[in-house]
Scaffold this motif. Structure first.
Motif, PDB file in Angstrom:
ATOM      1  N   VAL A   1     115.960  10.561 -24.651  1.00 15.39           N
ATOM      2  CA  VAL A   1     117.017   9.619 -24.063  1.00 15.39           C
ATOM      3  C   VAL A   1     116.969   9.493 -22.852  1.00 15.39           C
ATOM      4  CG1 VAL A   1     119.486   9.467 -23.940  1.00 15.39           C
ATOM      5  CG2 VAL A   1     118.358  10.606 -25.888  1.00 15.39           C
ATOM      6  N   THR A   2     117.243   8.206 -22.374  1.00 21.23           N
ATOM      7  CA  THR A   2     116.915   7.763 -20.870  1.00 21.23           C
ATOM      8  C   THR A   2     118.542   7.220 -20.463  1.00 21.23           C
ATOM      9  OG1 THR A   2     116.827   5.428 -21.774  1.00 21.23           O
ATOM     10  CG2 THR A   2     114.721   6.794 -21.139  1.00 21.23           C
ATOM     11  N   GLY A   3     118.554   7.364 -19.059  1.00 24.25           N
ATOM     12  CA  GLY A   3     119.732   7.080 -18.401  1.00 24.25           C
ATOM     13  C   GLY A   3     120.185   7.979 -17.164  1.00 24.25           C
ATOM     14  N   TRP A   4     121.339   8.385 -17.205  1.00 27.01           N
ATOM     15  CA  TRP A   4     121.746   9.225 -16.152  1.00 27.01           C
ATOM     16  C   TRP A   4     122.832  10.225 -16.150  1.00 27.01           C
ATOM     17  CZ3 TRP A   4     126.789   7.841 -14.997  1.00 27.01           C
ATOM     18  CH2 TRP A   4     127.206   6.311 -15.077  1.00 27.01           C
ATOM     19  N   VAL A   5     123.275  10.923 -15.418  1.00 30.99           N
ATOM     20  CA  VAL A   5     124.446  11.631 -15.726  1.00 30.99           C
ATOM     21  C   VAL A   5     124.822  11.998 -14.151  1.00 30.99           C
ATOM     22  CG1 VAL A   5     122.808  14.084 -15.431  1.00 30.99           C
ATOM     23  CG2 VAL A   5     125.378  13.982 -16.547  1.00 30.99           C
ATOM     24  N   ARG A   6     126.159  12.285 -13.875  1.00 28.91           N
ATOM     25  CA  ARG A   6     126.716  12.626 -12.674  1.00 28.91           C
ATOM     26  C   ARG A   6     128.114  13.111 -12.790  1.00 28.91           C
ATOM     27  NH1 ARG A   6     127.826   6.277 -10.987  1.00 28.91           N
ATOM     28  NH2 ARG A   6     129.287   5.800 -12.588  1.00 28.91           N
ATOM     29  N   ASN A   7     128.531  13.941 -11.548  1.00 29.57           N
ATOM     30  CA  ASN A   7     130.006  14.543 -11.739  1.00 29.57           C
ATOM     31  C   ASN A   7     130.849  13.373 -11.197  1.00 29.57           C
ATOM     32  OD1 ASN A   7     129.144  17.160 -12.258  1.00 29.57           O
ATOM     33  ND2 ASN A   7     128.893  17.614  -9.953  1.00 29.57           N
ATOM     34  N   ARG A   8     132.032  13.530 -11.601  1.00 26.35           N
ATOM     35  CA  ARG A   8     133.296  12.783 -10.952  1.00 26.35           C
ATOM     36  C   ARG A   8     133.992  13.540 -10.326  1.00 26.35           C
ATOM     37  NH1 ARG A   8     132.977   7.057 -12.326  1.00 26.35           N
ATOM     38  NH2 ARG A   8     135.245   7.376 -11.970  1.00 26.35           N
ATOM     39  N   LEU A   9     134.730  12.917  -9.310  1.00 26.98           N
ATOM     40  CA  LEU A   9     135.664  13.609  -8.308  1.00 26.98           C
ATOM     41  C   LEU A   9     136.853  14.177  -9.043  1.00 26.98           C
ATOM     42  CD1 LEU A   9     135.792  11.062  -5.463  1.00 26.98           C
ATOM     43  CD2 LEU A   9     134.550  13.186  -5.391  1.00 26.98           C
ATOM     44  N   ASP A  10     137.088  13.695 -10.371  1.00 26.38           N
ATOM     45  CA  ASP A  10     138.343  14.339 -11.122  1.00 26.38           C
ATOM     46  C   ASP A  10     137.825  15.537 -11.788  1.00 26.38           C
ATOM     47  OD1 ASP A  10     136.763  13.417 -13.112  1.00 26.38           O
ATOM     48  OD2 ASP A  10     138.142  11.997 -13.733  1.00 26.38           O
ATOM     49  N   GLY A  11     136.660  15.986 -11.712  1.00 22.63           N
ATOM     50  CA  GLY A  11     136.291  17.190 -12.331  1.00 22.63           C
ATOM     51  C   GLY A  11     135.481  16.936 -13.507  1.00 22.63           C
ATOM     52  N   SER A  12     135.226  15.817 -14.277  1.00 24.23           N
ATOM     53  CA  SER A  12     134.635  15.509 -15.394  1.00 24.23           C
ATOM     54  C   SER A  12     133.059  15.102 -14.879  1.00 24.23           C
ATOM     55  CB  SER A  12     135.226  14.269 -16.219  1.00 24.23           C
ATOM     56  OG  SER A  12     135.173  13.173 -15.498  1.00 24.23           O
ATOM     57  N   VAL A  13     132.528  14.974 -16.026  1.00 21.55           N
ATOM     58  CA  VAL A  13     130.961  14.474 -15.964  1.00 21.55           C
ATOM     59  C   VAL A  13     130.881  13.221 -16.800  1.00 21.55           C
ATOM     60  CG1 VAL A  13     128.575  15.173 -16.724  1.00 21.55           C
ATOM     61  CG2 VAL A  13     130.004  16.806 -15.487  1.00 21.55           C
ATOM     62  N   GLU A  14     130.093  12.502 -16.240  1.00 24.67           N
ATOM     63  CA  GLU A  14     129.943  10.898 -16.697  1.00 24.67           C
ATOM     64  C   GLU A  14     128.483  10.779 -17.126  1.00 24.67           C
ATOM     65  OE1 GLU A  14     132.044   6.801 -15.957  1.00 24.67           O
ATOM     66  OE2 GLU A  14     130.753   7.341 -14.414  1.00 24.67           O
TER      67      GLU A  14
END
Length: 102
Positions: free
Chosen positions: A39-52
């Protein structure tokens, strides 16, 4: 990255993961799992505590990755998985990477 207008079975999902998913190695585990599945793409933390994460792959690859995301990893507690299908045309990702927090 290159733009693809007609990529056949290639699909994209934008996924927001809520729960205890920051500070437990979730993003690194996500990168490893996505890479193993192709799988390609990306992942990051969000300031609200979630992960996107933005996932790109075949329907089967995305189903496998979303199943993993919902189970998370042993140190993570996933409460909610919100999956949005992204319609073409879209950018084609070359790999899967971790992005800075947004």
């Amino acid at each position: 990255m290159e733009t693809e207008e007609n990529d056949g079975m290639l699909e994209i999902r934008l996924v927001r993961i809520r729960g205890h998913v920051q500070g437990v190695g979730y993003r690194e585990a996500c990168v490893r799992r996505a890479t193993a599945l192709g799988v390609t793409g990306w992942v990051r933390n969000r300031l609200d505590g979630s992960v996107e994460t933005m996932l790109q792959g075949s329907p089967e690859q995305l189903a496998d990755m979303c199943a993993w995301l919902s189970e998370g990893m042993s140190a993570a507690l996933v409460d909610e998985l919100a999956v949005t299908e992204v319609q073409p045309p879209f950018v084609r990702f070359d790999n899967f990477e971790r992005l800075p927090t947004l």
